[in-house]
Design an enzyme around this catalytic site. Sequence first.
Site, mmCIF file in Angstrom:
data_model
loop_
_atom_site.group_PDB
_atom_site.id
_atom_site.type_symbol
_atom_site.label_atom_id
_atom_site.label_comp_id
_atom_site.label_asym_id
_atom_site.label_seq_id
_atom_site.Cartn_x
_atom_site.Cartn_y
_atom_site.Cartn_z
ATOM 1 N N LYS A 1 27.441 -70.049 1.147
ATOM 2 C CA LYS A 1 28.106 -69.434 2.309
ATOM 3 C C LYS A 1 29.618 -69.547 2.166
ATOM 4 O O LYS A 1 30.347 -68.584 2.388
ATOM 5 C CB LYS A 1 27.680 -70.151 3.589
ATOM 6 C CG LYS A 1 26.482 -69.559 4.234
ATOM 7 C CD LYS A 1 26.341 -70.153 5.626
ATOM 8 C CE LYS A 1 25.208 -69.506 6.372
ATOM 9 N NZ LYS A 1 24.866 -70.247 7.580
ATOM 10 N N THR A 2 30.098 -70.747 1.825
ATOM 11 C CA THR A 2 31.543 -70.946 1.726
ATOM 12 C C THR A 2 32.111 -70.087 0.613
ATOM 13 O O THR A 2 33.110 -69.389 0.800
ATOM 14 C CB THR A 2 31.854 -72.424 1.414
ATOM 15 O OG1 THR A 2 31.200 -73.228 2.361
ATOM 16 C CG2 THR A 2 33.352 -72.703 1.446
ATOM 17 N N GLY B 1 39.235 -60.100 2.714
ATOM 18 C CA GLY B 1 39.450 -59.073 3.742
ATOM 19 C C GLY B 1 40.737 -59.340 4.508
ATOM 20 O O GLY B 1 41.544 -58.433 4.741
ATOM 21 N N LYS C 1 43.763 -58.733 2.276
ATOM 22 C CA LYS C 1 43.984 -57.291 2.097
ATOM 23 C C LYS C 1 44.687 -56.717 3.331
ATOM 24 O O LYS C 1 45.658 -55.966 3.215
ATOM 25 C CB LYS C 1 42.647 -56.581 1.886
ATOM 26 C CG LYS C 1 42.828 -55.109 1.544
ATOM 27 C CD LYS C 1 41.526 -54.462 1.161
ATOM 28 C CE LYS C 1 40.750 -54.040 2.387
ATOM 29 N NZ LYS C 1 39.542 -53.277 2.049
ATOM 30 N N TYR D 1 26.256 -73.663 -5.879
ATOM 31 C CA TYR D 1 27.685 -73.909 -6.106
ATOM 32 C C TYR D 1 28.195 -73.079 -7.284
ATOM 33 O O TYR D 1 29.158 -72.323 -7.157
ATOM 34 C CB TYR D 1 27.927 -75.406 -6.351
ATOM 35 C CG TYR D 1 29.402 -75.744 -6.453
ATOM 36 C CD1 TYR D 1 30.227 -75.676 -5.342
ATOM 37 C CD2 TYR D 1 29.971 -76.112 -7.672
ATOM 38 C CE1 TYR D 1 31.578 -75.971 -5.434
ATOM 39 C CE2 TYR D 1 31.318 -76.404 -7.769
ATOM 40 C CZ TYR D 1 32.125 -76.335 -6.648
ATOM 41 O OH TYR D 1 33.451 -76.613 -6.750
ATOM 42 N N LYS E 1 30.527 -69.773 -6.921
ATOM 43 C CA LYS E 1 31.894 -69.653 -7.438
ATOM 44 C C LYS E 1 32.007 -68.470 -8.401
ATOM 45 O O LYS E 1 33.041 -67.798 -8.446
ATOM 46 C CB LYS E 1 32.305 -70.943 -8.163
ATOM 47 C CG LYS E 1 32.608 -72.109 -7.238
ATOM 48 C CD LYS E 1 33.938 -71.939 -6.516
ATOM 49 C CE LYS E 1 34.369 -73.227 -5.843
ATOM 50 N NZ LYS E 1 35.607 -73.059 -5.049
ATOM 51 N N ARG F 1 31.914 -88.208 -5.968
ATOM 52 C CA ARG F 1 32.401 -87.863 -7.306
ATOM 53 C C ARG F 1 32.596 -89.132 -8.120
ATOM 54 O O ARG F 1 32.749 -90.233 -7.577
ATOM 55 C CB ARG F 1 33.706 -87.091 -7.214
ATOM 56 C CG ARG F 1 33.502 -85.711 -6.630
ATOM 57 C CD ARG F 1 34.786 -84.932 -6.707
ATOM 58 N NE ARG F 1 34.558 -83.534 -6.458
ATOM 59 C CZ ARG F 1 34.944 -82.896 -5.360
ATOM 60 N NH1 ARG F 1 35.574 -83.553 -4.416
ATOM 61 N NH2 ARG F 1 34.700 -81.614 -5.211
HETATM 62 O O1 LIG Z 1 28.617 -92.386 -9.321
HETATM 63 C C1 LIG Z 1 28.588 -91.482 -10.181
HETATM 64 C C2 LIG Z 1 28.918 -90.133 -9.907
HETATM 65 C C3 LIG Z 1 28.838 -89.205 -10.932
HETATM 66 N N1 LIG Z 1 28.488 -89.571 -12.187
HETATM 67 C C4 LIG Z 1 28.493 -88.594 -13.306
HETATM 68 O O2 LIG Z 1 29.833 -88.214 -13.505
HETATM 69 C C5 LIG Z 1 29.910 -86.871 -13.950
HETATM 70 C C6 LIG Z 1 30.878 -86.123 -13.071
HETATM 71 O O3 LIG Z 1 30.332 -85.962 -11.784
HETATM 72 P P1 LIG Z 1 31.203 -85.494 -10.520
HETATM 73 O O4 LIG Z 1 30.276 -85.388 -9.354
HETATM 74 O O5 LIG Z 1 32.388 -86.373 -10.364
HETATM 75 O O6 LIG Z 1 31.790 -84.076 -10.931
HETATM 76 P P2 LIG Z 1 31.073 -82.763 -11.568
HETATM 77 O O7 LIG Z 1 31.573 -82.656 -12.955
HETATM 78 O O8 LIG Z 1 29.615 -82.757 -11.327
HETATM 79 O O9 LIG Z 1 31.704 -81.604 -10.686
HETATM 80 C C7 LIG Z 1 33.081 -81.623 -10.414
HETATM 81 O O10 LIG Z 1 33.820 -80.765 -11.224
HETATM 82 C C8 LIG Z 1 34.004 -79.442 -10.885
HETATM 83 C C9 LIG Z 1 34.303 -79.256 -9.414
HETATM 84 O O11 LIG Z 1 34.282 -77.903 -9.073
HETATM 85 C C10 LIG Z 1 33.346 -79.998 -8.583
HETATM 86 O O12 LIG Z 1 33.683 -79.832 -7.219
HETATM 87 C C11 LIG Z 1 33.400 -81.428 -8.953
HETATM 88 O O13 LIG Z 1 32.609 -82.215 -8.130
HETATM 89 C C12 LIG Z 1 28.494 -86.331 -13.927
HETATM 90 O O14 LIG Z 1 27.959 -86.399 -15.220
HETATM 91 C C13 LIG Z 1 27.744 -87.305 -13.022
HETATM 92 O O15 LIG Z 1 26.386 -87.436 -13.380
HETATM 93 C C14 LIG Z 1 28.192 -90.896 -12.479
HETATM 94 O O16 LIG Z 1 27.873 -91.269 -13.626
HETATM 95 N N2 LIG Z 1 28.234 -91.809 -11.456
#
Ligand SMILES: O=c1ccn([C@@H]2O[C@H](COP(=O)(O)OP(=O)(O)O[C@H]3OC[C@@H](O)[C@H](O)[C@H]3O)[C@@H](O)[C@H]2O)c(=O)[nH]1
Length: 250
Positions: free
Chosen positions: A7-8, A18, A21, A61, A65, A118
Amino acid sequence: ILNCDYKTNVMGTLNMLGLAKRIGARFLLTSTSEVYGDPLEHPQKETYWGNVNPIGVRSCYDEGKRTAETLTMDYHRGAGVECNIEDPEFTIHNIHMQVRIARIFNTYGPRMCLDDGRVVSNFVAQAIRRQPMTVYGDGKQTRSFQYVSDLVDGLMALMDGEHIGPFNLGNPGEFTMLELAEVVKEVIDPSATIEFRANTADDPHKRKPDISRAKELLNWEPKVPLRDGLPLMVNDFRNRILNEDEGKGN
Ligand SMILES: O=c1ccn([C@@H]2O[C@H](COP(=O)(O)OP(=O)(O)O[C@H]3OC[C@@H](O)[C@H](O)[C@H]3O)[C@@H](O)[C@H]2O)c(=O)[nH]1
């Protein structure tokens, strides 16, 4: 029910296109390295079309995008055509919008949410709280971590410049999650431990931007390596976690 990401990224982008524009604004799409999916090309150039699972758990996601990029380019090319069939002259206004597309790679820095899940924010908060750092999977997957001020410089260069993109904005310094945990240990607490957890489905095995295009056309490249940027984030996280603890009366 549509996933919020979709949605976002799709409806949100369409609404903002829109609006841009209508008021004649230059439009910035903050896209993502996730458009490359689990990449078969390494490092990733902007010309790579990606390897995304269209029906997986991250698809809303990633595909959201990717659709946002498609819509942005269509509006730029004038697909936002306006015609009025009730007008006897049948006028067509082919409006070419000013757009810019950034593909943002993993970014970290002060003022991130403490608990957005993250990896950098998780490891830093966990090490400060003396909890084990949660490594998903075998920890050998890679990411390339960009400090937030470098990203801001890149976005400003993109918006001020004449090139549409897409541009990869990321730091090519590549780390496995186990290496990242080691850096966090060095910076925060040499006695910090790790704990392995199951990984999420379709997690990209590797990710590293090729930033030649941004270097050449935007005259931009990141300046802050992980070992310099991490301590700046750690100070801010320490303060906020301390305040949280004081708030609880600990
Ligand atoms: O506690 C954690 C969290 C994540 N991870 C690992 O760390 C890696 C990175 O994960 P993140 O969730 O930080 O980030 P991702 O690479 O999945 O996505 C990210 O990059 C692109 C952006 O558009 C996203 O919004 C962002 O979240 C993944 O392999 C995940 O499995 C861990 O090992 N431990």
